[in-house]
Design a protein around this motif. Structure first.
Motif, PDB file in Angstrom:
ATOM      1  N   LEU A  82       0.827  -1.208   0.000  1.00 58.60           N
ATOM      2  CA  LEU A  82       0.000   0.000   0.000  1.00 58.60           C
ATOM      3  C   LEU A  82       0.862   1.259   0.000  1.00 58.60           C
ATOM      4  N   LEU A  83       1.968   1.196   0.734  1.00 59.40           N
ATOM      5  CA  LEU A  83       2.873   2.341   0.777  1.00 59.40           C
ATOM      6  C   LEU A  83       3.504   2.621  -0.575  1.00 59.40           C
ATOM      7  N   ALA A  84       3.677   1.589  -1.394  1.00 60.85           N
ATOM      8  CA  ALA A  84       4.354   1.764  -2.678  1.00 60.85           C
ATOM      9  C   ALA A  84       3.654   2.816  -3.532  1.00 60.85           C
ATOM     10  N   GLY A  85       2.344   2.696  -3.678  1.00 60.64           N
ATOM     11  CA  GLY A  85       1.617   3.655  -4.499  1.00 60.64           C
ATOM     12  C   GLY A  85       1.587   5.048  -3.905  1.00 60.64           C
ATOM     13  N   LEU A  86       1.382   5.142  -2.596  1.00 62.90           N
ATOM     14  CA  LEU A  86       1.318   6.455  -1.956  1.00 62.90           C
ATOM     15  C   LEU A  86       2.675   7.150  -1.968  1.00 62.90           C
ATOM     16  N   LEU A  87       3.756   6.390  -1.825  1.00 65.01           N
ATOM     17  CA  LEU A  87       5.088   6.992  -1.897  1.00 65.01           C
ATOM     18  C   LEU A  87       5.381   7.501  -3.302  1.00 65.01           C
ATOM     19  N   PHE A  88       4.832   6.833  -4.301  1.00 59.13           N
ATOM     20  CA  PHE A  88       4.996   7.333  -5.670  1.00 59.13           C
ATOM     21  C   PHE A  88       4.368   8.719  -5.808  1.00 59.13           C
ATOM     22  N   LYS A  89       3.151   8.889  -5.328  1.00 62.41           N
ATOM     23  CA  LYS A  89       2.501  10.199  -5.420  1.00 62.41           C
ATOM     24  C   LYS A  89       3.213  11.236  -4.568  1.00 62.41           C
ATOM     25  N   ALA A  90       3.795  10.796  -3.455  1.00 61.61           N
ATOM     26  CA  ALA A  90       4.492  11.731  -2.569  1.00 61.61           C
ATOM     27  C   ALA A  90       5.909  12.034  -3.033  1.00 61.61           C
ATOM     28  N   GLY A  91       6.459  11.209  -3.919  1.00 63.69           N
ATOM     29  CA  GLY A  91       7.829  11.426  -4.368  1.00 63.69           C
ATOM     30  C   GLY A  91       8.872  10.992  -3.361  1.00 63.69           C
ATOM     31  N   ALA A 118       5.705  22.631 -11.908  1.00 66.62           N
ATOM     32  CA  ALA A 118       5.240  23.261 -10.671  1.00 66.62           C
ATOM     33  C   ALA A 118       4.029  22.536 -10.117  1.00 66.62           C
ATOM     34  N   PHE A 119       3.138  22.090 -10.997  1.00 69.72           N
ATOM     35  CA  PHE A 119       1.913  21.432 -10.555  1.00 69.72           C
ATOM     36  C   PHE A 119       2.183  20.042  -9.994  1.00 69.72           C
ATOM     37  N   VAL A 120       2.905  19.194 -10.742  1.00 72.76           N
ATOM     38  CA  VAL A 120       3.054  17.794 -10.340  1.00 72.76           C
ATOM     39  C   VAL A 120       3.955  17.637  -9.120  1.00 72.76           C
ATOM     40  N   THR A 121       4.796  18.624  -8.837  1.00 72.57           N
ATOM     41  CA  THR A 121       5.632  18.540  -7.639  1.00 72.57           C
ATOM     42  C   THR A 121       4.984  19.183  -6.422  1.00 72.57           C
ATOM     43  N   THR A 122       3.756  19.646  -6.578  1.00 68.33           N
ATOM     44  CA  THR A 122       3.089  20.336  -5.467  1.00 68.33           C
ATOM     45  C   THR A 122       1.727  19.738  -5.135  1.00 68.33           C
ATOM     46  N   VAL A 123       0.802  19.813  -6.064  1.00 68.89           N
ATOM     47  CA  VAL A 123      -0.592  19.486  -5.769  1.00 68.89           C
ATOM     48  C   VAL A 123      -0.802  18.008  -5.459  1.00 68.89           C
ATOM     49  N   PRO A 124      -0.359  17.059  -6.313  1.00 76.05           N
ATOM     50  CA  PRO A 124      -0.561  15.645  -5.949  1.00 76.05           C
ATOM     51  C   PRO A 124       0.133  15.263  -4.653  1.00 76.05           C
ATOM     52  N   LYS A 125       1.268  15.886  -4.367  1.00 73.71           N
ATOM     53  CA  LYS A 125       1.985  15.594  -3.117  1.00 73.71           C
ATOM     54  C   LYS A 125       1.149  15.971  -1.902  1.00 73.71           C
ATOM     55  N   ALA A 126       0.460  17.103  -1.979  1.00 75.98           N
ATOM     56  CA  ALA A 126      -0.351  17.537  -0.841  1.00 75.98           C
ATOM     57  C   ALA A 126      -1.408  16.496  -0.510  1.00 75.98           C
ATOM     58  N   GLY A 127      -2.107  16.014  -1.525  1.00 73.38           N
ATOM     59  CA  GLY A 127      -3.110  14.980  -1.275  1.00 73.38           C
ATOM     60  C   GLY A 127      -2.501  13.682  -0.801  1.00 73.38           C
ATOM     61  N   ALA A 128      -1.339  13.319  -1.356  1.00 72.53           N
ATOM     62  CA  ALA A 128      -0.704  12.053  -0.987  1.00 72.53           C
ATOM     63  C   ALA A 128      -0.257  12.049   0.464  1.00 72.53           C
ATOM     64  N   PHE A 129       0.291  13.141   0.942  1.00 69.88           N
ATOM     65  CA  PHE A 129       0.789  13.164   2.320  1.00 69.88           C
ATOM     66  C   PHE A 129      -0.356  13.151   3.330  1.00 69.88           C
ATOM     67  N   VAL A 130      -1.425  13.850   3.032  1.00 74.36           N
ATOM     68  CA  VAL A 130      -2.581  13.783   3.934  1.00 74.36           C
ATOM     69  C   VAL A 130      -3.169  12.375   3.921  1.00 74.36           C
ATOM     70  N   ALA A 131      -3.189  11.733   2.741  1.00 74.84           N
ATOM     71  CA  ALA A 131      -3.650  10.344   2.670  1.00 74.84           C
ATOM     72  C   ALA A 131      -2.749   9.422   3.472  1.00 74.84           C
ATOM     73  N   LEU A 132      -1.449   9.630   3.394  1.00 76.40           N
ATOM     74  CA  LEU A 132      -0.512   8.815   4.178  1.00 76.40           C
ATOM     75  C   LEU A 132      -0.755   8.985   5.678  1.00 76.40           C
TER      76      LEU A 132
END
Length: 572
Positions: free
Chosen positions: A204-213, A234-248
Motif C-alpha cells: 500500500l505504501l508503494a503507491g502512496l510513496l509514488f505520489k508523494a515522491g 510546478a503542478f506535479v511537484t506540489t498538488v498531488p503531493k499535498a493529497g498524498a501526504f494527507v492520505a498517508l
C-alpha cells in the motif's frame, strides 16, 4: 466524526471542481481557439467557489460522506491547500497555454488532477483511495507530455510506467488487506494480523510513496520536472503531493496504528533516506529545475516524519498539515520565478537582483522558506515536525532532519549567489512574477501570523511529553492532568491545597515570582519531571519515559517542543 451521511452537499467543493472541469471541457469544444482563454476563467471560478465552500464546511461537525469519504480537519486543510495551489498554477499557466490548439484541455486536466488529490486526502475506504490515485495520476501523465516534444514525451513515459507499476503494487496491497480483514473500510482494517499484514502495508505504501515522491519511488521526479513544461513541473511537484501526504497520515493513523507489524520504523527509515538522498543529489545540480526537483524529494522526507509519528505523538497531525500548506505555497512560488525568468541554468540568473529586484526578493523568500528560515511558514512547519519526532521518541530522526536542513542551505545559496551578480538584463513574464510575489507574501504571512499567535496569546505552552496510557493516579498522570493546557487558568490562579503534589505547589510559588512565559514554561517542565520521579528506561503505562537531561541542548529542544505543541493545538 459525528456520524455518517449520504448528503451530496458534504462533497460540495469536490462537486464544484468536477462541474468546473466538465463545463470547461464542454466550453472548449465550441469556443474558437483565440477565445479558449474563457475556460481558464471557468476553472478559476470553480476553484474560488470550492474554496468558499471549504471555508463554510470547516465550521460544520465532522462527518463521513457515503461511508467512504471523511469530511474532517484533514480533508478541509487538504482542500484549501490543493485549491489555492491549483489556482496559482492556473494563473501561472496563462502565458504558456495561450494560443495552443488544446488550451482548454490544459485547465481541465489540471482541475481533474487536483480533484484526485483531494479525494486521496479524504478517502476512508481503500477502493476510493485507488480511484483517487488514478484520478490524480492519469491527468498528470497527459500534462507531462502535453508539449509533444522529445523531453516531454520521455518524461510522460517514465511517469506513466512508474505510476502504473507502483499502482499495481498498491492494488495488490488493497486486495491483500481485503482478504485479511474482509472489508476495505479503514475502520475495519486494524484487525488484520500476521506477516501478510506487514506485506500489505508495504504494498500500500508503494503507491502512496509514488505520489508523494518518496524514496525509492522518487526516480520520476527529476526527469518529469526537467522534461515537462515549467508550469506542469510546478503542478506535479506540489498538488498531488499535498493529497498524498494527507492520505498517508490518515492511513497511518487509522489503519497502520492498529497493526502490530512494525510499520513505524520502516516509515522513519524511508523518511531519513528520502531527505538525505534528496539533499545529496541536489548539491551539484546546475539546472534550476533539477535542483528544485531534488529539493521536493528532500521536502518529502521531512513530510514523512509526522507520518511515521502518527499515533505516537499528538503533534503529528498539526505538523504535517501546516507543513503541507507551507510547502505547497512556497514551492509554487519558486517555480513561478523559473517560469517568469525562463532560464534553466543557475548562471542564467545573473543580473536578476538588479533587473527585477522584487522578483529576486520573492526568489530569496521562497528558497530560504524551503530551507525553513524564519519568519517563513516552512520554519514553523519544521519546528512542529522536529517536535513531533522528539515527542514520539525518535530523537535520532529529529537530529537527522535538523542536519539535513542545515545542509540544504548550501544548494539554495548556490542559486541566490549568481542572482546577486551583474549580468544580462532579465525580462520577467508579468503573470508569473505576480504569482511568485503572491506566493512569497503568503509564505511570510503564514509564518509571521503563526509566530504572532505564539507570542501574543496569553497562557503557557503545554508539556507534550505525556503519552496515552499513563494511569491518572501515577505521578506522571497527575502532572499531566495539572499541566494540561485546559488547566492553565487553574494552575495560575486557583489556590493549591496542602495535599497537592509538592512539585505542583512549587509551580505556583514560582509563578508568583515570575510571569515570564518562557520561564514559567521551564517551571512547568521541572514540575512534570519532578512529579514523574522516573529514570531512563522505567515503564509507565506501557510507555518508556526518558530521564530529563540538564544539558543546554536537551533543555532547548524540550522548550522548543513545548512551544511547538502549544502552537499546534492553538492553530488546529
Amino acid at each position: 466524526m459525528t456520524g455518517m451521511a449520504d448528503n451530496p452537499a458534504d462533497l460540495l467543493p469536490e462537486l464544484l471542481l468536477l462541474a468546473g472541469a466538465v463545463g470547461g471541457l464542454l466550453a472548449g469544444l465550441f469556443l474558437p481557439r483565440d477565445r479558449q482563454r474563457l475556460v481558464a476563467w471557468i476553472c478559476g471560478l470553480a476553484l474560488a467557489g470550492a474554496l468558499a465552500a471549504t471555508a463554510v464546511a470547516a465550521f460544520r461537525p465532522d462527518t463521513m460522506a457515503f461511508e467512504a469519504f471523511s469530511v474532517d480537519l484533514l480533508t478541509h486543510v487538504a482542500r484549501a491547500t490543493v485549491i489555492v495551489a491549483t489556482l496559482l498554477v492556473v494563473v501561472l499557466a496563462g502565458g504558456w497555454a495561450r494560443g495552443r490548439r488544446r488550451e482548454a484541455e490544459i485547465y481541465v486536466l489540471v482541475l481533474l488532477a487536483a480533484l484526485g488529490a483531494i479525494m486521496l486526502a479524504g478517502a476512508a475506504d481503500l477502493l476510493v483511495l485507488v480511484a483517487a490515485y488514478l484520478l490524480a495520476s492519469i491527468p498528470a501523465y497527459a500534462l507531462a507530455g502535453f508539449a509533444k516534444d522529445g523531453p516531454g514525451v520521455e518524461a510522460a513515459l517514465k511517469y506513466y510506467l512508474m505510476g502504473a507499476f507502483l499502482g499495481v503494487l498498491m492494488l495488490a496491497g488493497v486486495t491483500l488487506f481485503y482478504g485479511l480483514a474482509g472489508t476495505t473500510a479503514y475502520q475495519g482494517l486494524g484487525q488484520a494480523r500476521g506477516g501478510a499484514a506487514g506485506l500489505a502495508v508495504v504494498l500500500l505504501l508503494a503507491g502512496l510513496l509514488f505520489k508523494a515522491g518518496g524514496v525509492p519511488a522518487h526516480f520520476w521526479v527529476p526527469d518529469v520536472t526537467e522534461g515537462a513544461s515549467r508550469v506542469v513541473a510546478a503542478f506535479v511537484t506540489t498538488v498531488p503531493k499535498a493529497g498524498a501526504f494527507v492520505a498517508l497520515l490518515r492511513v497511518a493513523a487509522e489503519v497502520f496504528a492498529g497493526l502490530d507489524v512494525g510499520w513505524r520504523p520502516l516509515v522513519a527509515i524511508v523518511a531519513a533516506a528520502t531527505m538525505t538522498l534528496g539533499n545529496l543529489a541536489a548539491f551539484h545540480q546546475d539546472n534550476v529545475r533539477r535542483l528544485l526537483a531534488y529539493s521536493t524529494v528532500s521536502q518529502a522526507g521531512y513530510l514523512l516524519v509526522p507520518v511515521a509519528m502518527a499515533g505516537g505523538s499528538e503533534l503529528a497531525g498539526p505538523a504535517l498539515l501546516f507543513y503541507v500548506a507551507a510547502y505547497a505555497i512556497t514551492n509554487v512560488g519558486a517555480f513561478a520565478v523559473v517560469v517568469a525568468v525562463g532560464r534553466e541554468s543557475l548562471a542564467g540568473y545573473a543580473g536578476l537582483s538588479r533587473g527585477s529586484p522584487v522578483l529576486f526578493l520573492a526568489l530569496v523568500v521562497c528558497l530560504l522558506g524551503l530551507v525553513g528560515t524564519p519568519p517563513t511558514a516552512v520554519f514553523v512547519g519544521k519546528v512542529l515536525v522536529f517536535a513531533a519526532a522528539w515527542d514520539a521518541g525518535y530523537a535520532w530522526l529529529a537530529a537527522l532532519a535538523a542536519i539535513n536542513t542545515v545542509a540544504g542551505v548550501f544548494y539554495y545559496l548556490r542559486w541566490i549567489r549568481p542572482a546577486l551578480r551583474p549580468g544580462e538584463p532579465v525580462t520577467a513574464a508579468r503573470p508569473a512574477a505576480v504569482v511568485a510575489c503572491v506566493a512569497a507574501a503568503l509564505s511570510l504571512v503564514l509564518g509571521l501570523g503563526s509566530g504572532l499567535v505564539l507570542l501574543l496569546r496569553p497562557g503557557v505552552p503545554a508539556v507534550p511529553a505525556v503519552r496515552s496510557g499513563t494511569p491518572a493516579h501515577h505521578p506522571v498522570g497527575l502532572a499531566a492532568g495539572v499541566l494540561d493546557r485546559g488547566h492553565d487558568e487553574a494552575l495560575l490562579h486557583r489556590p493549591v491545597g496542602e495535599h497537592a503534589h509538592p512539585a505542583v505547589r512549587q509551580v505556583h510559588v514560582d509563578a508568583d515570582h515570575s510571569r515570564d512565559q518562557g520561564q514559567l514554561a521551564l517551571h512547568r517542565l521541572d514540575a512534570f519531571c519532578t512529579a514523574a520521579g522516573v529514570q531512563s528506561g522505567d515503564v509507565v503505562g506501557d510507555e518508556a519515559v526518558d530521564k530529563r537531561d540538564h544539558g543546554l541542548l536537551r533543555s532547548a529542544v524540550q522548550g522548543l517542543g513545548m512551544a511547538a505543541s502549544w502552537l499546534g493545538r492553538t492553530l488546529f
